[in-house]
Design a protein around this motif. Structure first.
Motif, PDB file in Angstrom:
ATOM      1  N   THR A 100       0.867  -1.296  -0.250  1.00 37.40           N
ATOM      2  CA  THR A 100       0.168  -0.069  -0.227  1.00 37.40           C
ATOM      3  C   THR A 100       0.769   1.327   0.131  1.00 37.40           C
ATOM      4  N   VAL A 101       1.775   1.142   0.880  1.00 38.14           N
ATOM      5  CA  VAL A 101       2.915   2.318   1.091  1.00 38.14           C
ATOM      6  C   VAL A 101       3.444   2.682  -0.381  1.00 38.14           C
ATOM      7  N   LYS A 102       4.298   1.694  -0.987  1.00 41.01           N
ATOM      8  CA  LYS A 102       4.809   1.931  -2.175  1.00 41.01           C
ATOM      9  C   LYS A 102       3.607   2.364  -3.411  1.00 41.01           C
TER      10      LYS A 102
ATOM     11  N   SER B 275       3.923   6.024  -5.290  1.00 46.21           N
ATOM     12  CA  SER B 275       4.089   6.265  -6.819  1.00 46.21           C
ATOM     13  C   SER B 275       2.742   6.984  -7.390  1.00 46.21           C
ATOM     14  N   ALA B 276       1.657   6.854  -6.925  1.00 44.06           N
ATOM     15  CA  ALA B 276       0.488   7.932  -7.236  1.00 44.06           C
ATOM     16  C   ALA B 276       0.600   9.165  -6.897  1.00 44.06           C
ATOM     17  N   ALA B 277       1.211   9.475  -5.809  1.00 46.84           N
ATOM     18  CA  ALA B 277       1.120  10.697  -5.234  1.00 46.84           C
ATOM     19  C   ALA B 277       2.224  11.731  -6.108  1.00 46.84           C
ATOM     20  N   ALA B 278       3.025  10.899  -6.820  1.00 51.87           N
ATOM     21  CA  ALA B 278       4.139  11.826  -7.389  1.00 51.87           C
ATOM     22  C   ALA B 278       3.350  12.503  -8.772  1.00 51.87           C
ATOM     23  N   GLN B 279       2.477  11.918  -8.909  1.00 52.86           N
ATOM     24  CA  GLN B 279       1.574  12.227 -10.253  1.00 52.86           C
ATOM     25  C   GLN B 279       0.674  13.630  -9.941  1.00 52.86           C
ATOM     26  N   LEU B 280       0.362  14.045  -8.765  1.00 49.81           N
ATOM     27  CA  LEU B 280      -0.482  14.879  -8.365  1.00 49.81           C
ATOM     28  C   LEU B 280       0.334  16.315  -8.187  1.00 49.81           C
TER      29      LEU B 280
END
Length: 291
Positions: free
Chosen positions: A62-64, A68-73
């Motif tokens: 979950t953390v990984k 990964s998704a957070a970097a796209q916001l």
């Protein structure tokens, strides 16, 4: 960065909101869904000041996946991890404390399993409805809601409990705890939530306490789906817990409202920061202790 937010929002017809709105995403073993949940915010970043993902010691990736998704916001995102398994309620307590001390005005709760959609809340923020109430509560079982993959048996059970809680509280309740809600931080600050249970029943404590404290509550219909999610609810045990909780509220209200339903102290609700999108060098698990 702000100009980018404004430009994107304008193209998508979303009016920027300059209030301090924190999005809190509780997560547990939802590696397959957490990325989708975070990317729901794509295109409406200008409405929010910050996002925190609070992982409750997941045993999967979950953390990984969240990092990964957070970097796209295009807005600040912090991924936290509870120092221990604090339960869904414990994660809420950590997030409430964080929102209060960091000076946020409102807190949005969006569960990390991607069952609810932030898009159902956006029109209410656009219209400024959150400023006129203490909380906006997403409701799966009111007219206008949409359920996908949710069994008729569970729907019936939830509606029965909604009616029981409505009768006990004296207010029509359309949902006792969905995964999409919005709270005014000043209202939460004055609620004695620290003594509420840390498990999945936390939401039941919240709804009954807020009704009793005469909060201004507004429900709104939401879409809700189950496809690849795995429920952590044990229905029989959960139902017995809920009935016991409701009985306590009806017959021993003071104990329910002001009692200590957890063995933890307020200082126990803390998390470590494992990712911060605003930093060039990432933290190695710095303790974030409520003050």
């Amino acid at each position: 960065m702000l100009s980018t937010f404004l430009e994107k929002s304008s193209k998508m017809g979303i009016t920027p909101n300059r209030e301090g709105i924190l999005v809190f995403i509780p997560a547990y073993n939802c590696a397959r869904q957490i990325g989708r949940t975070l990317l729901q915010l794509k295109g409406c970043e200008a409405l929010f000041r910050e996002v925190i993902v609070v992982d409750n010691r997941s045993t999967d990736d979950t953390v990984k996946s969240a990092i990964s998704a957070a970097a796209q916001l295009d807005l600040p995102v912090r991924v936290m991890q509870n120092w221990d398994n604090l339960g869904l309620g414990g994660s809420h307590k950590s997030a409430f404390a964080y929102a209060a001390r960091e000076g946020f005005d409102f807190l949005v709760v969006l569960h990390g399993d991607d069952q609810g959609s932030i898009r159902d809340l956006l029109p209410h923020i656009e219209r400024g409805e959150h400023r006129t109430v203490d909380c906006l509560l997403g409701a799966r079982f009111m007219p206008g809601s949409r359920l996908e993959g949710y069994s008729a048996f569970r729907t019936f059970g939830n509606e029965v409990f909604n009616l029981l809680f409505s009768a006990a509280s004296g207010k029509r309740l359309y949902d006792l705890g969905s995964g999409l809600n919005m709270y005014r931080v000043d209202a939460v600050r004055n609620l004695r939530y620290q003594g509420f249970a840390d498990d999945l029943t936390f939401n039941y404590f919240m709804i009954l306490a807020t009704v009793w404290r005469r909060w201004k509550i507004r429900f709104f219909p939401i879409s809700w789906r189950e496809d690849d999610q795995v429920s952590n609810v044990k229905l029989t045990r959960q139902s017995l817990q809920v009935l016991k909780l409701l009985t306590t509220f009806v017959f021993r209200r003071r104990d329910f409202l002001d009692g200590q339903h957890t063995i933890r102290s307020p200082d126990d609700y803390r998390f470590d920061t494992v990712y911060d999108s605003t930093l060039s060098t990432q933290p190695s698990g710095q303790p974030d202790v409520p003050r």
